[in-house]
Scaffold this motif. Structure first.
Motif, PDB file in Angstrom:
ATOM      1  N   HIS A 453      45.779  -0.003  14.099  1.00  0.00           N
ATOM      2  CA  HIS A 453      44.745   1.017  14.028  1.00  0.00           C
ATOM      3  C   HIS A 453      43.787   0.919  15.203  1.00  0.00           C
ATOM      4  O   HIS A 453      43.984   0.106  16.107  1.00  0.00           O
ATOM      5  CB  HIS A 453      44.010   0.929  12.686  1.00  0.00           C
ATOM      6  N   LYS A 454      42.777   1.743  15.167  1.00  0.00           N
ATOM      7  CA  LYS A 454      41.808   1.835  16.247  1.00  0.00           C
ATOM      8  C   LYS A 454      40.997   0.536  16.386  1.00  0.00           C
ATOM      9  O   LYS A 454      40.613  -0.078  15.392  1.00  0.00           O
ATOM     10  CB  LYS A 454      40.869   3.006  15.956  1.00  0.00           C
ATOM     11  N   ILE A 455      40.773   0.135  17.631  1.00  0.00           N
ATOM     12  CA  ILE A 455      39.895  -1.011  17.890  1.00  0.00           C
ATOM     13  C   ILE A 455      38.458  -0.497  17.911  1.00  0.00           C
ATOM     14  O   ILE A 455      38.124   0.409  18.683  1.00  0.00           O
ATOM     15  CB  ILE A 455      40.231  -1.681  19.245  1.00  0.00           C
ATOM     16  N   GLN A 456      37.646  -1.080  17.049  1.00  0.00           N
ATOM     17  CA  GLN A 456      36.269  -0.602  16.938  1.00  0.00           C
ATOM     18  C   GLN A 456      35.318  -1.789  16.874  1.00  0.00           C
ATOM     19  O   GLN A 456      35.563  -2.755  16.138  1.00  0.00           O
ATOM     20  CB  GLN A 456      36.112   0.252  15.684  1.00  0.00           C
ATOM     21  N   GLU A 457      34.256  -1.723  17.657  1.00  0.00           N
ATOM     22  CA  GLU A 457      33.272  -2.807  17.640  1.00  0.00           C
ATOM     23  C   GLU A 457      32.498  -2.778  16.327  1.00  0.00           C
ATOM     24  O   GLU A 457      32.005  -1.730  15.906  1.00  0.00           O
ATOM     25  CB  GLU A 457      32.323  -2.686  18.827  1.00  0.00           C
ATOM     26  N   ARG A 458      32.424  -3.965  15.690  1.00  0.00           N
ATOM     27  CA  ARG A 458      31.698  -4.070  14.421  1.00  0.00           C
ATOM     28  C   ARG A 458      30.914  -5.388  14.396  1.00  0.00           C
ATOM     29  O   ARG A 458      31.336  -6.376  15.011  1.00  0.00           O
ATOM     30  CB  ARG A 458      32.680  -4.043  13.230  1.00  0.00           C
ATOM     31  N   PRO A 459      29.808  -5.417  13.678  1.00  0.00           N
ATOM     32  CA  PRO A 459      29.068  -6.682  13.544  1.00  0.00           C
ATOM     33  C   PRO A 459      29.846  -7.642  12.646  1.00  0.00           C
ATOM     34  O   PRO A 459      30.257  -7.280  11.541  1.00  0.00           O
ATOM     35  CB  PRO A 459      27.741  -6.257  12.903  1.00  0.00           C
ATOM     36  N   MET A 460      30.089  -8.853  13.136  1.00  0.00           N
ATOM     37  CA  MET A 460      30.840  -9.855  12.392  1.00  0.00           C
ATOM     38  C   MET A 460      30.044 -11.154  12.339  1.00  0.00           C
ATOM     39  O   MET A 460      29.287 -11.473  13.264  1.00  0.00           O
ATOM     40  CB  MET A 460      32.201 -10.112  13.049  1.00  0.00           C
ATOM     41  N   ALA A 461      30.221 -11.899  11.260  1.00  0.00           N
ATOM     42  CA  ALA A 461      29.571 -13.200  11.131  1.00  0.00           C
ATOM     43  C   ALA A 461      30.482 -14.258  11.745  1.00  0.00           C
ATOM     44  O   ALA A 461      31.583 -14.495  11.251  1.00  0.00           O
ATOM     45  CB  ALA A 461      29.292 -13.521   9.670  1.00  0.00           C
ATOM     46  N   VAL A 462      30.056 -14.895  12.846  1.00  0.00           N
ATOM     47  CA  VAL A 462      30.837 -15.928  13.529  1.00  0.00           C
ATOM     48  C   VAL A 462      29.967 -17.173  13.667  1.00  0.00           C
ATOM     49  O   VAL A 462      28.933 -17.145  14.340  1.00  0.00           O
ATOM     50  CB  VAL A 462      31.302 -15.447  14.927  1.00  0.00           C
ATOM     51  N   ASN A 463      30.396 -18.243  13.002  1.00  0.00           N
ATOM     52  CA  ASN A 463      29.654 -19.512  13.031  1.00  0.00           C
ATOM     53  C   ASN A 463      28.195 -19.318  12.636  1.00  0.00           C
ATOM     54  O   ASN A 463      27.273 -19.864  13.265  1.00  0.00           O
ATOM     55  CB  ASN A 463      29.729 -20.159  14.420  1.00  0.00           C
ATOM     56  N   GLY A 464      27.978 -18.522  11.609  1.00  0.00           N
ATOM     57  CA  GLY A 464      26.629 -18.315  11.109  1.00  0.00           C
ATOM     58  C   GLY A 464      25.803 -17.335  11.895  1.00  0.00           C
ATOM     59  O   GLY A 464      24.631 -17.112  11.570  1.00  0.00           O
ATOM     60  N   VAL A 466      25.518 -13.340  13.696  1.00  0.00           N
ATOM     61  CA  VAL A 466      26.049 -11.980  13.683  1.00  0.00           C
ATOM     62  C   VAL A 466      26.319 -11.556  15.120  1.00  0.00           C
ATOM     63  O   VAL A 466      25.389 -11.504  15.937  1.00  0.00           O
ATOM     64  CB  VAL A 466      25.079 -10.996  13.008  1.00  0.00           C
ATOM     65  N   VAL A 467      27.590 -11.293  15.414  1.00  0.00           N
ATOM     66  CA  VAL A 467      27.974 -10.889  16.762  1.00  0.00           C
ATOM     67  C   VAL A 467      28.800  -9.609  16.687  1.00  0.00           C
ATOM     68  O   VAL A 467      29.398  -9.292  15.660  1.00  0.00           O
ATOM     69  CB  VAL A 467      28.784 -11.992  17.482  1.00  0.00           C
ATOM     70  N   ILE A 468      28.827  -8.888  17.785  1.00  0.00           N
ATOM     71  CA  ILE A 468      29.621  -7.658  17.858  1.00  0.00           C
ATOM     72  C   ILE A 468      30.995  -8.008  18.413  1.00  0.00           C
ATOM     73  O   ILE A 468      31.113  -8.577  19.510  1.00  0.00           O
ATOM     74  CB  ILE A 468      28.949  -6.605  18.763  1.00  0.00           C
ATOM     75  N   ARG A 469      32.061  -7.698  17.633  1.00  0.00           N
ATOM     76  CA  ARG A 469      33.425  -8.036  18.032  1.00  0.00           C
ATOM     77  C   ARG A 469      34.320  -6.795  17.960  1.00  0.00           C
ATOM     78  O   ARG A 469      34.123  -5.919  17.103  1.00  0.00           O
ATOM     79  CB  ARG A 469      34.009  -9.115  17.115  1.00  0.00           C
ATOM     80  N   PRO A 470      35.306  -6.698  18.858  1.00  0.00           N
ATOM     81  CA  PRO A 470      36.273  -5.585  18.807  1.00  0.00           C
ATOM     82  C   PRO A 470      37.311  -5.849  17.711  1.00  0.00           C
ATOM     83  O   PRO A 470      38.220  -6.663  17.876  1.00  0.00           O
ATOM     84  CB  PRO A 470      36.908  -5.607  20.204  1.00  0.00           C
ATOM     85  N   MET A 471      37.196  -5.164  16.604  1.00  0.00           N
ATOM     86  CA  MET A 471      38.026  -5.450  15.441  1.00  0.00           C
ATOM     87  C   MET A 471      39.054  -4.330  15.203  1.00  0.00           C
ATOM     88  O   MET A 471      38.810  -3.164  15.511  1.00  0.00           O
ATOM     89  CB  MET A 471      37.156  -5.593  14.185  1.00  0.00           C
ATOM     90  N   MET A 472      40.180  -4.716  14.640  1.00  0.00           N
ATOM     91  CA  MET A 472      41.225  -3.760  14.269  1.00  0.00           C
ATOM     92  C   MET A 472      41.712  -4.085  12.859  1.00  0.00           C
ATOM     93  O   MET A 472      41.970  -5.245  12.537  1.00  0.00           O
ATOM     94  CB  MET A 472      42.426  -3.823  15.224  1.00  0.00           C
ATOM     95  N   TYR A 473      41.835  -3.035  12.027  1.00  0.00           N
ATOM     96  CA  TYR A 473      42.430  -3.214  10.716  1.00  0.00           C
ATOM     97  C   TYR A 473      43.961  -3.202  10.848  1.00  0.00           C
ATOM     98  O   TYR A 473      44.520  -2.392  11.585  1.00  0.00           O
ATOM     99  CB  TYR A 473      42.005  -2.092   9.765  1.00  0.00           C
ATOM    100  N   LEU A 474      44.606  -4.112  10.148  1.00  0.00           N
ATOM    101  CA  LEU A 474      46.064  -4.164  10.094  1.00  0.00           C
ATOM    102  C   LEU A 474      46.512  -3.841   8.675  1.00  0.00           C
ATOM    103  O   LEU A 474      45.851  -4.235   7.707  1.00  0.00           O
ATOM    104  CB  LEU A 474      46.595  -5.546  10.483  1.00  0.00           C
ATOM    105  N   ALA A 475      47.602  -3.131   8.542  1.00  0.00           N
ATOM    106  CA  ALA A 475      48.152  -2.798   7.223  1.00  0.00           C
ATOM    107  C   ALA A 475      49.637  -3.115   7.214  1.00  0.00           C
ATOM    108  O   ALA A 475      50.373  -2.684   8.110  1.00  0.00           O
ATOM    109  CB  ALA A 475      47.916  -1.319   6.907  1.00  0.00           C
TER     110      ALA A 475
END
Length: 509
Positions: A453-464, A466-475
């Motif tokens: 799916h589409k790569i979309q930047e989202r706020p993610m919790a990394v090592n405590g 909140v960072v913005i990461r390029p995320m993709m949903y997989l199905a």
């Protein structure tokens, strides 16, 4: 002297057959053992050869009629006497009949080419020429559509098109005459095109209704017993004929309930306002689109389909591409994309979870010790799935080259049957169109398909933090009959791990 053509013995348990199509019409010359008519039973298709050479004198049963074994089909007037007996009927036309063979001998027949072992028929698309047009060798004459791909038919020689024997929308088999070209450039035989345009007329309505064949006798009886109509059962026979096996499958999959919904849909069109109806456009589905629809629905009806989801941080792969893309393209002559990484990650996961790479055959499970990965490609004619063979033995560069080559062939309509058969797993990338999340449908008989799916930047919790990461949903959609939930989830996690840590692909971890 006339020779009778009768229905041959069709087997111990088969007592009747349906006339599928006549290859000849009354007055045509025939050779001994030349196929005259095609019969269809609920099990097989049989061609009846000419018992003797001569002229087809009469046809006593029409296409679609049901006949018993031994029934009279027609008669052949044997030998030269057949042609002579027809001549006295009218003295004036005699020279014309004698000239016709001479003219036809100079014409070049353009017939339906073979499109592969598993393709038995094609649908005639739009003609690029008309009767009287002058063509050069290799000019495109017409486009044929099979259930797999579109194929252009080129002119074998230069000359004038004097006859078009198959209208747009007609269904033709390999070897069937499409048109004739006069290489001398003479348009004299063009008068023969008048009957040619009317000859395919019976097949045109058939194509618009989906099939020109009535159900096989045994199928019709079973449909009557179970209160099923022909539009409730998908036919797998030639020209869409419903066979006994199709009825059994339809009953097993609950066709009655499903079809009640389908049959109610057309009724909903009753209240459509006249001013709206005139602004609508009704377009017949192409052969490819019909097959896509049928296969996708069959997959839903047959498999116990379930989808599991995950998400992957595409940052590591994107950084790797950014760092090496120029060097990669310079060395390998192809751009470094995402599909190479995904395909490689999938092949690693398939080796660990072989059930996702297997298929069901009756009561057996067939495990594939190879990875032929299908890559879904959208074209203006529909979705096709060319296959990257032995992807598990290829490098990322080799995979990228092969995907690029198959993609070009798909868009140009040049894919052959060998390019689209034998896949064991499929990857579908809806992200190129902006899809954020979807549940792909299995490509039967495969047991798994991965949706990107589409790569979309989202706020993610990394090592405590909140960072913005390029995320993709997989199905991952899978057949739960053969793949357990634990295996499906593990497979998807392995794909995620390989993409978030690409070194795993290099170290085979």
């Amino acid at each position: 002297m006339a020779t009778e053509i009768r229905v041959p013995t069709l087997g111990e348990s088969v007592s009747e057959a349906t006339i599928a199509q006549w290859f000849k019409k009354p007055g045509d010359a025939v050779n001994q053992d030349e196929p005259l008519v095609e019969l269809e039973t609920d099990k097989v298709t049989v061609e009846v050869p000419a018992p003797a050479a001569g002229t087809l004198e009469s046809i006593v049963v029409n296409e679609g009629d049901t006949v018993e074994v031994g029934a009279l089909l027609g008669q052949i007037a044997e030998g030269a006497g057949a042609g002579a007996s027809a001549a006295p009927a009218a003295a004036a036309p005699a020279p014309a009949k004698q000239e016709a063979p001479a003219a036809k001998a100079e014409l070049v027949d353009v017939v339906t080419p073979s499109a592969g072992e598993s393709v038995t028929e094609a649908e005639v698309g739009e003609w690029s020429v008309k009767v009287g047009d002058v063509v050069k060798a290799d000019d495109t004459l017409v486009e044929l559509e099979t259930d797999k791909a579109a194929q252009e038919v080129p002119a074998p020689v230069a000359g004038t098109v004097v006859k078009i024997a198959a209208e747009t929308g007609a269904t033709v088999e390999p070897g069937v005459l499409l048109c004739q070209i006069d290489p001398s450039g003479s348009a004299a035989p063009a008068t023969e095109s008048a009957p040619a345009t009317t000859a395919p007329a019976p097949s045109a309505p058939a194509a618009s209704t989906g099939t020109s064949m009535p159900p096989a006798p045994s199928a019709a009886k079973m449909m009557s017993e179970n209160n099923l109509s022909s539009d409730q059962v998908a036919g797998s026979g030639k020209r869409g004929q419903v066979l006994k096996e199709d009825v059994i499958n339809a009953i097993a999959s609950g066709a009655t309930a499903a079809s009640s919904t389908q049959t109610s849909a057309p009724a909903a069109r009753g209240p459509v306002a006249a001013e709206d109806e005139v602004r609508e456009e009704r377009v017949r589905m192409t052969k490819l689109r019909q097959t896509i629809a049928r296969r996708l629905k069959d997959a839903q009806n047959t498999a116990a389909m379930l989808t599991t989801y995950n998400e992957v941080d595409m940052g590591p792969v994107m950084e790797l591409r950014k760092q090496y893309k120029d060097l990669f393209e310079k060395k390998h002559g192809v751009k470094l994309g995402f599909m190479g990484f995904f395909t490689k990650a999938v092949t690693h996961a398939l080796k660990e979870i072989p059930a996702v790479n297997a298929e069901i055959d009756g009561t057996d499970i067939i495990y594939k010790n190879f990875c032929h990965v299908g890559v879904a490609v959208g074209t203006d004619k529909g979705l096709v799935v060319p296959v990257v063979r032995d992807a598990d033995e290829m490098s990322i560069a080799e995979i990228e080259k092969e995907i690029g080559n198959l993609g070009r062939k798909a868009r140009d309509g040049k894919l052959g049957m060998a390019d689209m058969t034998g896949g064991t797993f499929t990857i579908s990338n809806g992200g190129v169109y902006g899809s954020l999340m979807s549940s792909p449908i299995l490509n039967a008989p495969q047991s798994g398909i991965l949706g990107m799916h589409k790569i979309q930047e989202r706020p993610m919790a990394v090592n405590g933090q909140v960072v913005i990461r390029p995320m993709m949903y997989l199905a991952l959609s899978y057949d739960h009959r053969i793949v357990d939930g634990k295996e499906a989830v593990t497979f998807l996690v392995r794909v995620k791990e390989s993409l978030e840590d690409p070194q795993r692909l290099v170290l085979d971890l």
